[in-house]
Design a protein around this motif. Structure first.
Motif, PDB file in Angstrom:
ATOM      1  N   LYS A  64      71.696  53.211 -47.525  1.00 27.22           N
ATOM      2  CA  LYS A  64      70.778  52.515 -47.969  1.00 27.22           C
ATOM      3  C   LYS A  64      69.324  52.965 -48.133  1.00 27.22           C
ATOM      4  CE  LYS A  64      73.351  49.321 -50.348  1.00 27.22           C
ATOM      5  NZ  LYS A  64      74.389  48.281 -50.188  1.00 27.22           N
ATOM      6  N   PHE A  65      69.208  52.351 -46.471  1.00 26.78           N
ATOM      7  CA  PHE A  65      67.703  52.647 -45.608  1.00 26.78           C
ATOM      8  C   PHE A  65      67.153  54.189 -46.138  1.00 26.78           C
ATOM      9  CE2 PHE A  65      64.995  53.352 -42.266  1.00 26.78           C
ATOM     10  CZ  PHE A  65      63.770  53.728 -42.671  1.00 26.78           C
ATOM     11  N   PHE A  66      67.831  54.918 -45.805  1.00 31.90           N
ATOM     12  CA  PHE A  66      67.273  56.534 -45.515  1.00 31.90           C
ATOM     13  C   PHE A  66      67.436  57.549 -47.010  1.00 31.90           C
ATOM     14  CE2 PHE A  66      69.661  58.518 -41.371  1.00 31.90           C
ATOM     15  CZ  PHE A  66      68.783  58.062 -40.786  1.00 31.90           C
ATOM     16  N   GLU A  67      67.572  56.193 -48.106  1.00 34.41           N
ATOM     17  CA  GLU A  67      68.110  57.032 -49.277  1.00 34.41           C
ATOM     18  C   GLU A  67      66.780  56.422 -49.228  1.00 34.41           C
ATOM     19  OE1 GLU A  67      70.950  55.628 -51.630  1.00 34.41           O
ATOM     20  OE2 GLU A  67      72.077  57.111 -50.971  1.00 34.41           O
ATOM     21  N   SER A  68      65.820  55.136 -49.175  1.00 35.42           N
ATOM     22  CA  SER A  68      64.370  54.784 -49.210  1.00 35.42           C
ATOM     23  C   SER A  68      63.931  54.874 -48.994  1.00 35.42           C
ATOM     24  CB  SER A  68      65.078  52.741 -49.316  1.00 35.42           C
ATOM     25  OG  SER A  68      64.656  52.806 -47.566  1.00 35.42           O
ATOM     26  N   VAL A  69      63.583  56.023 -48.226  1.00 34.55           N
ATOM     27  CA  VAL A  69      62.489  56.515 -47.511  1.00 34.55           C
ATOM     28  C   VAL A  69      62.529  58.088 -47.838  1.00 34.55           C
ATOM     29  CG1 VAL A  69      62.228  54.716 -45.569  1.00 34.55           C
ATOM     30  CG2 VAL A  69      64.160  56.558 -45.189  1.00 34.55           C
ATOM     31  N   GLY A  70      63.896  58.658 -48.420  1.00 40.01           N
ATOM     32  CA  GLY A  70      63.721  60.056 -48.940  1.00 40.01           C
ATOM     33  C   GLY A  70      64.685  60.781 -48.928  1.00 40.01           C
ATOM     34  N   TYR A  71      65.209  60.205 -47.836  1.00 42.45           N
ATOM     35  CA  TYR A  71      66.955  61.258 -47.458  1.00 42.45           C
ATOM     36  C   TYR A  71      67.593  61.224 -48.541  1.00 42.45           C
ATOM     37  CZ  TYR A  71      64.195  62.089 -43.162  1.00 42.45           C
ATOM     38  OH  TYR A  71      62.858  62.048 -42.065  1.00 42.45           O
ATOM     39  N   ASP A  72      68.205  62.041 -49.112  1.00 42.39           N
ATOM     40  CA  ASP A  72      68.754  61.934 -50.040  1.00 42.39           C
ATOM     41  C   ASP A  72      69.885  63.037 -50.137  1.00 42.39           C
ATOM     42  OD1 ASP A  72      70.170  60.977 -52.356  1.00 42.39           O
ATOM     43  OD2 ASP A  72      68.814  61.939 -53.631  1.00 42.39           O
ATOM     44  N   PRO A  73      72.122  62.380 -49.767  1.00 42.69           N
ATOM     45  CA  PRO A  73      72.055  61.882 -49.844  1.00 42.69           C
ATOM     46  C   PRO A  73      72.359  60.573 -48.669  1.00 42.69           C
ATOM     47  CG  PRO A  73      73.830  63.603 -49.763  1.00 42.69           C
ATOM     48  CD  PRO A  73      72.361  63.830 -49.750  1.00 42.69           C
ATOM     49  N   GLY A  74      71.934  59.476 -48.955  1.00 45.25           N
ATOM     50  CA  GLY A  74      72.187  59.122 -47.420  1.00 45.25           C
ATOM     51  C   GLY A  74      73.017  58.287 -46.980  1.00 45.25           C
ATOM     52  N   LEU A  76      74.727  61.274 -46.041  1.00 46.41           N
ATOM     53  CA  LEU A  76      75.292  62.519 -45.563  1.00 46.41           C
ATOM     54  C   LEU A  76      74.426  62.498 -44.633  1.00 46.41           C
ATOM     55  CD1 LEU A  76      76.226  65.207 -44.695  1.00 46.41           C
ATOM     56  CD2 LEU A  76      74.568  65.668 -46.390  1.00 46.41           C
ATOM     57  N   TYR A  77      72.964  61.812 -44.300  1.00 44.89           N
ATOM     58  CA  TYR A  77      72.419  61.857 -43.724  1.00 44.89           C
ATOM     59  C   TYR A  77      72.592  61.056 -42.326  1.00 44.89           C
ATOM     60  CZ  TYR A  77      68.824  65.230 -45.482  1.00 44.89           C
ATOM     61  OH  TYR A  77      68.626  66.730 -46.148  1.00 44.89           O
ATOM     62  N   ALA A  78      72.552  59.708 -42.772  1.00 46.41           N
ATOM     63  CA  ALA A  78      73.373  58.300 -41.771  1.00 46.41           C
ATOM     64  C   ALA A  78      74.201  58.780 -41.365  1.00 46.41           C
ATOM     65  CB  ALA A  78      73.903  57.278 -43.166  1.00 46.41           C
ATOM     66  N   VAL A  79      75.216  59.804 -41.497  1.00 48.53           N
ATOM     67  CA  VAL A  79      76.458  59.915 -40.642  1.00 48.53           C
ATOM     68  C   VAL A  79      75.841  60.885 -39.986  1.00 48.53           C
ATOM     69  CG1 VAL A  79      78.242  61.357 -41.131  1.00 48.53           C
ATOM     70  CG2 VAL A  79      78.346  59.706 -42.071  1.00 48.53           C
ATOM     71  N   ILE A  80      74.902  61.656 -39.916  1.00 48.80           N
ATOM     72  CA  ILE A  80      74.442  63.149 -39.530  1.00 48.80           C
ATOM     73  C   ILE A  80      73.796  62.432 -38.008  1.00 48.80           C
ATOM     74  CG2 ILE A  80      72.827  65.286 -39.103  1.00 48.80           C
ATOM     75  CD1 ILE A  80      73.573  65.904 -41.967  1.00 48.80           C
ATOM     76  N   GLY A  81      72.344  61.785 -38.085  1.00 46.14           N
ATOM     77  CA  GLY A  81      72.070  60.707 -37.817  1.00 46.14           C
ATOM     78  C   GLY A  81      72.478  60.274 -36.947  1.00 46.14           C
ATOM     79  N   GLY A  82      73.892  59.615 -37.079  1.00 45.09           N
ATOM     80  CA  GLY A  82      74.010  58.474 -35.858  1.00 45.09           C
ATOM     81  C   GLY A  82      75.355  59.301 -35.094  1.00 45.09           C
ATOM     82  N   LEU A  83      75.750  60.898 -35.525  1.00 38.66           N
ATOM     83  CA  LEU A  83      76.637  61.820 -34.945  1.00 38.66           C
ATOM     84  C   LEU A  83      75.160  62.035 -33.887  1.00 38.66           C
ATOM     85  CD1 LEU A  83      78.957  63.212 -37.263  1.00 38.66           C
ATOM     86  CD2 LEU A  83      79.737  61.428 -35.380  1.00 38.66           C
ATOM     87  N   ILE A  84      74.214  62.552 -34.455  1.00 42.33           N
ATOM     88  CA  ILE A  84      73.832  63.414 -33.696  1.00 42.33           C
ATOM     89  C   ILE A  84      72.764  62.110 -32.656  1.00 42.33           C
ATOM     90  CG2 ILE A  84      71.199  64.157 -32.994  1.00 42.33           C
ATOM     91  CD1 ILE A  84      71.224  65.791 -35.618  1.00 42.33           C
ATOM     92  N   GLU A  85      72.848  61.056 -32.438  1.00 42.30           N
ATOM     93  CA  GLU A  85      72.417  59.670 -32.048  1.00 42.30           C
ATOM     94  C   GLU A  85      73.770  59.325 -30.681  1.00 42.30           C
ATOM     95  OE1 GLU A  85      70.426  57.015 -34.272  1.00 42.30           O
ATOM     96  OE2 GLU A  85      69.067  58.997 -34.456  1.00 42.30           O
ATOM     97  N   PHE A  86      75.078  59.020 -31.131  1.00 38.96           N
ATOM     98  CA  PHE A  86      75.701  58.424 -30.076  1.00 38.96           C
ATOM     99  C   PHE A  86      76.294  59.633 -30.052  1.00 38.96           C
ATOM    100  CE2 PHE A  86      80.520  56.517 -30.172  1.00 38.96           C
ATOM    101  CZ  PHE A  86      79.906  56.176 -29.371  1.00 38.96           C
ATOM    102  N   GLY A  87      76.905  60.139 -30.598  1.00 37.59           N
ATOM    103  CA  GLY A  87      76.932  61.302 -29.510  1.00 37.59           C
ATOM    104  C   GLY A  87      76.922  62.378 -28.948  1.00 37.59           C
TER     105      GLY A  87
END
Length: 184
Positions: A64-74, A76-87
Motif C-alpha cells: 500500500k505504501f509503495f503504491e502511494s508513492v508511485g510503485y505499481d503494482p505495490g 510486486l515492488y514490496a516483494v522485490i524490495g523485501g527480498l533484496i533487503e532481507f536476502g
C-alpha cells in the motif's frame, strides 16, 4: 624504514596484493565489519517489509505504501524490495556473491532515496540514511568482501576483480534508473 617505503612503492601495476600481510588482515576485518553492519541494517528493513518484524508493515502494508508513492503494482515492488533487503542483507553478512548483492543494495537504496527526496537531506523525513546505505552498497560492490567471506571459497569470486564490481554497479544503476523511469 627506507626499505619499507621502497617496498611499498615498488608494487607493480598488475599486483593487487598489499605489501604487508597485516595490511590485508586489517582490510579483511574492516570489510567484514562493514558487511555485517550494513547487512544487519538492510536485513532488518527487509524483514519489516516481508514479515512485519520490528514494527514493520509486512507485505500488504508495504505494498500500500509503495503504491502511494508511485510503485505499481505495490505488492510486486514490496516483494522485490523485501527480498533484496532481507536476502541481500543475509548474503552480505556471509560475503556471498558480494559484488552483485552490494550493487542490488545500491539500486534499492537509490529508489528509497528518491522516495524521501522531498524531505530534504537531514531530519526525520530526510534521505541521508538511505543515501548512506546506497553508497555503502556501491563501495562493497567495488571493494569485494575481503578474505573472511564465502566468496573467498568460490573459484570465480575468490580474487575479486574491479570489473566484477564495476559491472554490477553499472547494472544496478541501469535497473534503478529504469525502475525510477517507469514509476508513476
Amino acid at each position: 624504514m627506507a626499505n619499507d617505503i621502497a617496498r611499498a612503492t615498488s608494487v607493480s601495476a598488475g599486483d593487487t596484493a598489499l605489501t604487508h600481510p597485516a595490511d590485508q588482515s586489517t582490510m579483511d576485518i574492516g570489510l567484514l565489519v562493514l558487511r555485517v553492519t550494513v547487512g544487519l541494517f538492510i536485513a532488518g528493513h527487509g524483514s519489516q517489509k516481508l514479515f512485519g518484524w520490528f514494527s514493520g508493515n509486512g507485505i500488504n502494508g508495504t505494498a500500500k505504501f509503495f503504491e502511494s508513492v508511485g510503485y505499481d503494482p505495490g505488492k510486486l515492488y514490496a516483494v522485490i524490495g523485501g527480498l533484496i533487503e532481507f536476502g541481500g542483507g543475509l548474503a552480505l553478512i556471509a560475503g556471498f556473491f558480494t559484488p552483485l548483492v552490494g550493487a542490488a543494495i545500491l539500486g534499492d537504496m537509490l529508489n528509497a532515496t528518491s522516495v524521501k527526496w522531498s524531505g530534504g537531506f537531514f531530519g526525520g523525513s530526510g534521505f541521508e540514511y538511505e543515501l548512506l546505505l546506497a553508497i555503502c552498497g556501491g563501495v562493497i560492490a567495488f571493494t569485494g568482501p575481503g578474505r573472511i567471506a564465502v566468496d573467498h571459497f568460490l573459484p570465480l569470486l575468490r580474487r575479486h576483480r574491479l570489473a566484477y564490481g564495476a559491472g554490477c554497479v553499472v547494472l544496478a544503476l541501469i535497473l534503478a534508473g529504469i525502475t525510477l523511469a517507469i514509476k508513476k
